[in-house]
Design an enzyme around this catalytic site. Sequence first.
Site, PDB file in Angstrom:
ATOM      1  CB  CYS A  49      -0.699  -0.245   0.502  1.00 37.80           C
ATOM      2  SG  CYS A  49      -1.981  -1.280   0.859  1.00 37.80           S
TER       3      CYS A  49
ATOM      4  CG  HIS B  85     -11.484   9.852 -12.032  1.00 34.46           C
ATOM      5  ND1 HIS B  85     -12.488   9.808 -11.831  1.00 34.46           N
ATOM      6  CD2 HIS B  85     -10.941   8.603 -13.386  1.00 34.46           C
ATOM      7  CE1 HIS B  85     -12.971   8.081 -12.646  1.00 34.46           C
ATOM      8  NE2 HIS B  85     -11.716   8.359 -13.338  1.00 34.46           N
TER       9      HIS B  85
ATOM     10  CD  GLU C 183      -8.920   0.487   0.169  1.00 35.74           C
ATOM     11  OE1 GLU C 183      -8.504   1.526   0.280  1.00 35.74           O
ATOM     12  OE2 GLU C 183      -7.939  -0.174   0.997  1.00 35.74           O
TER      13      GLU C 183
END
EC number: 4.-.-.-
Length: 141
Positions: free
Chosen positions: A37, A78, A125
């Site tokens: 991550c 985005h 997620e």
Amino acid sequence: MFQQNYPSVQHPYQFELNKDFNFSAAHYIPSEDAGKCMRTHGHTYFVNLTIAGDTLDHNGFLVNFSELKQLVHGQFDHYLLNDLPQFEGKSPSTEIVAQTIYEMVQTSLDQRNNRPKCLQVYVRETPTSYVVYRPKEQHHE
């Protein structure tokens, strides 16, 4: 969007609305012990907001569904979350994303005459990982 069952929140309010939406964004966790991550990667985040109250506005709404979506989707879709001012000095983990969404939504709701409350923010997620954020103290009026 797929049909989803969310954890429920017990509350004394007459009305509860839930709004589902999603946004696509990238993030990274700037810490050596975050494993993979640490690298920039993206998700399609699925969000559910639980809003409650006793008083409706002049349209008969607690809050217009489209306002809720725009409030979050318009800010995050985005983007690289790490670059957004909402996450300055914070690691944009899913937990922090959920807490930040709560703060944004409740700040907006506080400006409404009917004063609805955000009771829960659910952020998925990945297909197997999600976070639920609830404010520690619920103030019922």
